[in-house]
Design a protein around this motif. Structure first.
Motif, PDB file in Angstrom:
ATOM      1  N   GLN A  16       0.833  -1.200   0.000  1.00 48.04           N
ATOM      2  CA  GLN A  16       0.000   0.000   0.000  1.00 48.04           C
ATOM      3  C   GLN A  16       0.868   1.249   0.000  1.00 48.04           C
ATOM      4  O   GLN A  16       2.031   1.225   0.463  1.00 48.04           O
ATOM      5  N   ALA A  17       0.321   2.320  -0.492  1.00 43.76           N
ATOM      6  CA  ALA A  17       1.032   3.597  -0.481  1.00 43.76           C
ATOM      7  C   ALA A  17       1.473   3.930   0.941  1.00 43.76           C
ATOM      8  O   ALA A  17       0.719   3.743   1.897  1.00 43.76           O
ATOM      9  N   GLY A  18       2.711   4.394   1.041  1.00 38.37           N
ATOM     10  CA  GLY A  18       3.289   4.692   2.349  1.00 38.37           C
ATOM     11  C   GLY A  18       4.067   3.543   2.947  1.00 38.37           C
ATOM     12  O   GLY A  18       4.775   3.721   3.945  1.00 38.37           O
ATOM     13  N   PRO A  40       2.136   5.283  -5.481  1.00 35.86           N
ATOM     14  CA  PRO A  40       1.639   4.544  -6.651  1.00 35.86           C
ATOM     15  C   PRO A  40       2.519   4.745  -7.895  1.00 35.86           C
ATOM     16  O   PRO A  40       2.676   3.822  -8.694  1.00 35.86           O
ATOM     17  N   GLU A  41       3.106   5.902  -8.026  1.00 39.44           N
ATOM     18  CA  GLU A  41       3.960   6.157  -9.185  1.00 39.44           C
ATOM     19  C   GLU A  41       5.295   5.418  -9.129  1.00 39.44           C
ATOM     20  O   GLU A  41       6.072   5.451 -10.089  1.00 39.44           O
ATOM     21  N   ASP A  42       5.580   4.751  -8.028  1.00 37.41           N
ATOM     22  CA  ASP A  42       6.769   3.899  -7.940  1.00 37.41           C
ATOM     23  C   ASP A  42       6.525   2.520  -8.551  1.00 37.41           C
ATOM     24  O   ASP A  42       7.448   1.712  -8.665  1.00 37.41           O
ATOM     25  N   THR A  43       5.292   2.236  -8.918  1.00 38.21           N
ATOM     26  CA  THR A  43       4.951   0.948  -9.514  1.00 38.21           C
ATOM     27  C   THR A  43       5.726   0.745 -10.805  1.00 38.21           C
ATOM     28  O   THR A  43       5.679   1.578 -11.713  1.00 38.21           O
ATOM     29  N   ALA A  44       6.467  -0.364 -10.872  1.00 32.34           N
ATOM     30  CA  ALA A  44       7.305  -0.646 -12.038  1.00 32.34           C
ATOM     31  C   ALA A  44       7.984  -1.995 -11.838  1.00 32.34           C
ATOM     32  O   ALA A  44       7.928  -2.574 -10.751  1.00 32.34           O
ATOM     33  N   TYR A  87      25.528  -5.932 -17.366  1.00 28.51           N
ATOM     34  CA  TYR A  87      24.878  -7.096 -16.759  1.00 28.51           C
ATOM     35  C   TYR A  87      23.577  -6.668 -16.083  1.00 28.51           C
ATOM     36  O   TYR A  87      23.516  -5.612 -15.447  1.00 28.51           O
ATOM     37  N   TRP A  88      22.572  -7.532 -16.213  1.00 27.61           N
ATOM     38  CA  TRP A  88      21.244  -7.198 -15.722  1.00 27.61           C
ATOM     39  C   TRP A  88      20.595  -8.375 -15.005  1.00 27.61           C
ATOM     40  O   TRP A  88      20.780  -9.537 -15.390  1.00 27.61           O
ATOM     41  N   GLY A  89      19.835  -8.041 -13.964  1.00 27.41           N
ATOM     42  CA  GLY A  89      18.986  -9.032 -13.344  1.00 27.41           C
ATOM     43  C   GLY A  89      17.723  -9.212 -14.162  1.00 27.41           C
ATOM     44  O   GLY A  89      17.478  -8.471 -15.117  1.00 27.41           O
ATOM     45  N   GLN A  90      16.913 -10.178 -13.765  1.00 27.78           N
ATOM     46  CA  GLN A  90      15.715 -10.502 -14.535  1.00 27.78           C
ATOM     47  C   GLN A  90      14.556  -9.554 -14.250  1.00 27.78           C
ATOM     48  O   GLN A  90      13.590  -9.525 -15.015  1.00 27.78           O
ATOM     49  N   GLY A  91      14.646  -8.797 -13.172  1.00 26.88           N
ATOM     50  CA  GLY A  91      13.599  -7.848 -12.831  1.00 26.88           C
ATOM     51  C   GLY A  91      12.643  -8.401 -11.791  1.00 26.88           C
ATOM     52  O   GLY A  91      12.368  -9.597 -11.747  1.00 26.88           O
ATOM     53  N   THR A  92      12.149  -7.509 -10.952  1.00 27.49           N
ATOM     54  CA  THR A  92      11.173  -7.882  -9.930  1.00 27.49           C
ATOM     55  C   THR A  92      10.087  -6.814  -9.890  1.00 27.49           C
ATOM     56  O   THR A  92      10.379  -5.620  -9.920  1.00 27.49           O
ATOM     57  N   GLN A  93       8.830  -7.258  -9.843  1.00 30.03           N
ATOM     58  CA  GLN A  93       7.709  -6.338  -9.943  1.00 30.03           C
ATOM     59  C   GLN A  93       7.404  -5.692  -8.588  1.00 30.03           C
ATOM     60  O   GLN A  93       7.284  -6.382  -7.577  1.00 30.03           O
ATOM     61  N   VAL A  94       7.262  -4.392  -8.617  1.00 24.54           N
ATOM     62  CA  VAL A  94       6.813  -3.637  -7.444  1.00 24.54           C
ATOM     63  C   VAL A  94       5.499  -2.961  -7.809  1.00 24.54           C
ATOM     64  O   VAL A  94       5.424  -2.256  -8.817  1.00 24.54           O
ATOM     65  N   ALA A  95       4.477  -3.201  -7.016  1.00 21.89           N
ATOM     66  CA  ALA A  95       3.174  -2.581  -7.255  1.00 21.89           C
ATOM     67  C   ALA A  95       2.737  -1.867  -5.979  1.00 21.89           C
ATOM     68  O   ALA A  95       2.720  -2.476  -4.903  1.00 21.89           O
TER      69      ALA A  95
END
Length: 122
Positions: A13-15, A88-92, A111-119
């Motif tokens: 949640q936000a915050g 919410p604008e940090d969602t990516a 070099y890159w990681g595979q990515g992790t979702q933040v919502a």
């Protein structure tokens, strides 16, 4: 060759707060700089934060300054992104990256990681 595995994303949640981790298979002159980038749907990938393994140099995007903190644990070959006061604008999708230059441009990282979702919900 450096392999990166990032993790720690989720729904918050936000915050709220999250901590992302990025484990590097090894460290070399090619990976002296570690960084986090993020990409939101329909947007270009953008720089979030970067650090050297010894912590001598850290930089943040203005959008996250004061809310996010980047750190590195040399003994564990692990970099962290502590995210507080999430919006919410940090969602990516957040991806870690390794390179040899203190640059905010993603093309300079090898070099890159595979990515992790933040919502972040409002």
């Amino acid at each position: 060759q450096v392999q990166l595995v990032d993790s720690g994303g989720g729904l918050v949640q936000a915050g709220g707060s999250l901590r992302l981790s990025c484990v590097a298979s090894t460290r070399s002159w090619r990976s002296t700089v570690m960084a986090w980038f993020r990409q939101a749907p329909g947007k270009e990938r953008e720089f979030v934060a970067q650090t050297t393994w010894n912590g001598d140099h850290t930089n943040y995007a203005s959008a996250v300054m004061g809310r996010f903190a980047i750190s590195a644990d040399n003994a564990k070959n692990t970099m962290y992104l502590h995210m507080n006061a999430l919006k919410p604008e940090d969602t990516a999708v957040y991806s870690c990256a390794a390179g040899s230059n203190l640059s905010r441009e993603d093309k300079t990282y090898s070099y890159w990681g595979q990515g992790t979702q933040v919502a972040v919900s409002s």
